[in-house]
Design a protein around this motif. Structure first.
Motif, short mmCIF file in Angstrom:
data_model
loop_
_atom_site.label_atom_id
_atom_site.label_comp_id
_atom_site.label_asym_id
_atom_site.label_seq_id
_atom_site.Cartn_x
_atom_site.Cartn_y
_atom_site.Cartn_z
N GLU A 1 -3.80 10.23 -1.98
CA GLU A 1 -3.40 8.79 -1.60
C GLU A 1 -4.56 8.16 -1.12
O GLU A 1 -4.66 7.07 -1.60
N ALA A 2 -5.37 8.64 -0.37
CA ALA A 2 -6.53 7.95 0.14
C ALA A 2 -7.57 7.59 -1.33
O ALA A 2 -8.01 6.41 -1.12
N GLN A 3 -7.65 8.52 -2.17
CA GLN A 3 -8.31 8.13 -3.21
C GLN A 3 -7.86 6.93 -4.13
O GLN A 3 -8.46 6.34 -4.63
N ILE A 4 -6.44 7.02 -4.26
CA ILE A 4 -5.62 6.14 -4.94
C ILE A 4 -5.68 4.90 -4.25
O ILE A 4 -6.04 3.70 -4.97
N HIS A 5 -5.59 4.68 -3.02
CA HIS A 5 -5.91 3.50 -2.07
C HIS A 5 -7.35 2.99 -2.41
O HIS A 5 -7.39 1.73 -2.71
N ASP A 6 -8.44 3.86 -2.46
CA ASP A 6 -9.81 3.36 -2.71
C ASP A 6 -10.01 2.72 -4.15
O ASP A 6 -10.31 1.60 -4.46
N LEU A 7 -9.20 3.55 -4.98
CA LEU A 7 -9.16 2.84 -6.61
C LEU A 7 -8.60 1.50 -6.58
O LEU A 7 -8.99 0.83 -7.42
N MET A 8 -7.48 1.61 -6.03
CA MET A 8 -6.72 0.31 -6.19
C MET A 8 -7.44 -0.84 -5.58
O MET A 8 -7.16 -2.08 -6.20
N LEU A 9 -7.85 -0.69 -4.42
CA LEU A 9 -8.61 -1.63 -3.92
C LEU A 9 -9.95 -2.23 -4.51
O LEU A 9 -10.01 -3.39 -4.67
N PHE A 10 -10.57 -1.23 -5.27
CA PHE A 10 -11.71 -1.68 -6.13
C PHE A 10 -11.25 -2.09 -7.40
O PHE A 10 -11.89 -3.38 -7.90
N GLY B 1 1.00 -1.16 -0.21
CA GLY B 1 -0.01 -0.02 -0.10
C GLY B 1 0.69 1.25 0.07
O GLY B 1 0.18 2.31 -0.12
N ARG B 2 2.17 1.14 -0.13
CA ARG B 2 2.92 2.42 0.09
C ARG B 2 2.93 2.91 -1.53
O ARG B 2 2.88 2.25 -2.42
N ILE B 3 2.90 4.09 -1.45
CA ILE B 3 2.99 4.85 -2.75
C ILE B 3 4.11 5.68 -3.08
O ILE B 3 4.59 6.35 -2.22
N GLU B 4 4.94 5.20 -4.12
CA GLU B 4 6.19 6.03 -4.48
C GLU B 4 5.76 6.82 -5.43
O GLU B 4 5.50 6.43 -6.67
#
Length: 68
Positions: free
Chosen positions: A54-63, A38-41
């Protein structure tokens, strides 16, 4: 709000986790690497609203990746 979110596997062999992503935010293109833990580089400069995006990216990747 981020737009035109895209992702693709970081490695040719799809069984190895890791993804490259890109999107536009306020007419600026940003890109980075999403690591399996879950780390974003950020590979481009990071946006001022980094924590919100970053919270939105986490949500999109989870989906898109984990909820298949």
């Amino acid at each position: 709000m981020l737009t035109h979110f895209q992702y693709k596997p970081l490695y040719e062999h799809a069984d190895i986790p890791g993804w490259r992503f890109s999107f536009y935010y306020m007419k600026q293109r940003y890109s980075g690497i999403y690591h399996p833990e879950g780390r974003i580089e950020w590979t481009s400069g990071f946006p001022e609203a980094k924590s919100i995006l970053e919270a939105q990216i986490h949500d999109l990747m989870l989906f898109h990746v984990y909820d298949k």
